[in-house]
Design a protein around this motif. Structure first.
Motif, PDB file in Angstrom:
ATOM      1  N   GLN A 115       0.865  -1.172   0.000  1.00  0.00           N
ATOM      2  CA  GLN A 115       0.000   0.000   0.000  1.00  0.00           C
ATOM      3  C   GLN A 115       0.907   1.229   0.000  1.00  0.00           C
ATOM      4  OE1 GLN A 115      -2.068   0.465   3.735  1.00  0.00           O
ATOM      5  NE2 GLN A 115      -3.806   1.461   2.763  1.00  0.00           N
ATOM      6  N   ARG A 116       0.710   2.122  -0.971  1.00  0.00           N
ATOM      7  CA  ARG A 116       1.624   3.269  -1.115  1.00  0.00           C
ATOM      8  C   ARG A 116       1.648   4.143   0.146  1.00  0.00           C
ATOM      9  NH1 ARG A 116       1.882   8.537  -3.637  1.00  0.00           N
ATOM     10  NH2 ARG A 116       4.020   8.855  -4.325  1.00  0.00           N
ATOM     11  N   TYR A 127       4.928   3.821   1.731  1.00  0.00           N
ATOM     12  CA  TYR A 127       5.537   2.597   1.192  1.00  0.00           C
ATOM     13  C   TYR A 127       5.400   1.435   2.179  1.00  0.00           C
ATOM     14  CZ  TYR A 127       7.239   6.097  -1.993  1.00  0.00           C
ATOM     15  OH  TYR A 127       7.308   7.145  -2.883  1.00  0.00           O
ATOM     16  N   ASN A 128       4.149   1.094   2.429  1.00  0.00           N
ATOM     17  CA  ASN A 128       3.807   0.034   3.386  1.00  0.00           C
ATOM     18  C   ASN A 128       3.843  -1.337   2.717  1.00  0.00           C
ATOM     19  OD1 ASN A 128       2.457   1.690   5.825  1.00  0.00           O
ATOM     20  ND2 ASN A 128       1.993   2.660   3.879  1.00  0.00           N
ATOM     21  N   CYS A 129       4.605  -2.230   3.285  1.00  0.00           N
ATOM     22  CA  CYS A 129       4.597  -3.638   2.882  1.00  0.00           C
ATOM     23  C   CYS A 129       3.959  -4.381   4.043  1.00  0.00           C
ATOM     24  CB  CYS A 129       6.012  -4.144   2.615  1.00  0.00           C
ATOM     25  SG  CYS A 129       6.759  -3.427   1.153  1.00  0.00           S
ATOM     26  N   ILE A 137       6.108  -3.160   7.269  1.00  0.00           N
ATOM     27  CA  ILE A 137       7.374  -2.438   7.199  1.00  0.00           C
ATOM     28  C   ILE A 137       7.030  -1.179   6.416  1.00  0.00           C
ATOM     29  CG2 ILE A 137       9.711  -2.391   6.260  1.00  0.00           C
ATOM     30  CD1 ILE A 137       9.761  -5.442   6.492  1.00  0.00           C
ATOM     31  N   HIS A 138       7.314  -0.021   6.983  1.00  0.00           N
ATOM     32  CA  HIS A 138       6.962   1.235   6.311  1.00  0.00           C
ATOM     33  C   HIS A 138       7.896   2.353   6.750  1.00  0.00           C
ATOM     34  CE1 HIS A 138       5.048   2.767   9.980  1.00  0.00           C
ATOM     35  NE2 HIS A 138       4.318   1.663  10.046  1.00  0.00           N
ATOM     36  N   SER A 139       7.690   3.516   6.156  1.00  0.00           N
ATOM     37  CA  SER A 139       8.517   4.688   6.469  1.00  0.00           C
ATOM     38  C   SER A 139       8.259   5.167   7.892  1.00  0.00           C
ATOM     39  CB  SER A 139       8.175   5.823   5.504  1.00  0.00           C
ATOM     40  OG  SER A 139       6.893   6.362   5.827  1.00  0.00           O
ATOM     41  N   LYS A 174      10.864   2.884   0.499  1.00  0.00           N
ATOM     42  CA  LYS A 174      10.567   2.954  -0.936  1.00  0.00           C
ATOM     43  C   LYS A 174      11.312   1.852  -1.695  1.00  0.00           C
ATOM     44  CE  LYS A 174      10.368   6.235  -4.769  1.00  0.00           C
ATOM     45  NZ  LYS A 174      10.626   7.629  -5.170  1.00  0.00           N
ATOM     46  N   PHE A 175      12.556   1.596  -1.340  1.00  0.00           N
ATOM     47  CA  PHE A 175      13.329   0.533  -1.983  1.00  0.00           C
ATOM     48  C   PHE A 175      12.656  -0.825  -1.766  1.00  0.00           C
ATOM     49  CE2 PHE A 175      16.446  -2.875  -1.797  1.00  0.00           C
ATOM     50  CZ  PHE A 175      17.037  -2.761  -3.047  1.00  0.00           C
TER      51      PHE A 175
END
Length: 189
Positions: A115-116, A127-129, A137-139, A174-175
Motif C-alpha cells: 500500500q503506497r 511505502y507500506n509492505c 514495514i513502512h517509512s 521505498k526501496f
C-alpha cells in the motif's frame, strides 16, 4: 591467664561457603543472559525464500537487514548474501509472558500486500509492505494530510516505539516497496 575461645571459626567457613554459592549462582545466571545471539546472516541461512530476497529484523539491535540470492548459488539453493543493513524501530515494549518484549510479532512472516500510503489517527506512513500477521514495514511517520511525504512528524529510528510495525527511513521503505515482491519472507527475532 585463660586462653580466649575461638569464636567465629564456624561462622567464617559459613560465610566463605555462602560467598562461593553466590559466585556460582552469578556465573550460572550470567551464562544464560549472555547467550550468544545469532547474526542476521545466520538467521537468513537457516530460512528459505521463494523470491530472490529475504529480510531479517533484529528487534534488540533495531536493524533490518536485506539479503539477496547469491549469483553463485546452485538452482533451487538459497545462498543469501547481505545486501545492506538499516536502522529501524520496532514495536513498543510490553509485558508478554512475564517478560518485557517488543509487540512486533517475532518469527517468520512474508509480504502479503503493498500500500503506497496508510493514514493513522494523526499521521501517515509511506511505502507500506503489509506482512502476514497484520503489521507492516513502512517509512517513519509523516503529516497525515499531505499527498507527498514532505513533513516528517516522527523520524525516530533505533527504538521500541511503534504499535507493532517496523519503521525505516523513507528511502529504505521505498526501496523495499519497489524491489521486494509479495511473498518475500521476513524473519523477526
Amino acid at each position: 591467664m585463660e586462653k580466649p575461645k575461638a569464636v567465629g571459626f564456624r561462622s567464617k567457613y559459613i560465610l566463605i561457603a555462602l560467598a562461593v554459592v553466590c559466585i556460582a549462582l552469578a556465573l550460572i545466571m550470567s551464562r544464560g543472559s549472555s547467550r550468544i545471539r545469532k547474526t542476521p546472516l545466520q538467521i537468513a541461512e537457516e530460512c528459505t525464500t521463494a523470491t530472490e530476497w529475504m529480510m531479517v529484523c533484529d528487534t534488540q539491535e533495531h536493524v533490518l537487514t536485506l539479503f539477496k540470492q547469491s549469483k553463485d548459488a546452485a538452482p533451487g539453493e538459497w545462498k543469501p548474501v547481505e545486501y545492506n543493513s538499516f536502522p529501524c524501530s520496532t514495536g513498543s515494549l510490553r509485558m508478554i509472558n512475564g517478560e518485557m518484549k517488543t509487540c512486533t510479532p517475532l518469527g517468520p512472516s512474508y509480504i502479503k500486500f503493498k500500500q503506497r500510503s496508510h493514514k493513522f489517527d494523526d499521521c501517515k506512513s509511506w511505502y507500506n509492505c503489509w506482512m502476514k500477521g497484520g503489521f507492516a514495514i513502512h517509512s517513519t511517520m509523516y503529516a497525515r494530510d499531505e499527498d507527498l511525504p514532505l513533513h516528517e512528524t516522527d523520524s525516530r529510528l533505533g527504538d521500541n516505539i511503534s504499535t507493532s510495525c517496523i519503521r525505516v527511513d523513507l528511502k529504505v521503505a521505498k526501496f523495499i516497496y519497489k524491489t521486494m515482491p509479495e511473498m518475500t519472507p521476513l524473519m523477526v527475532y
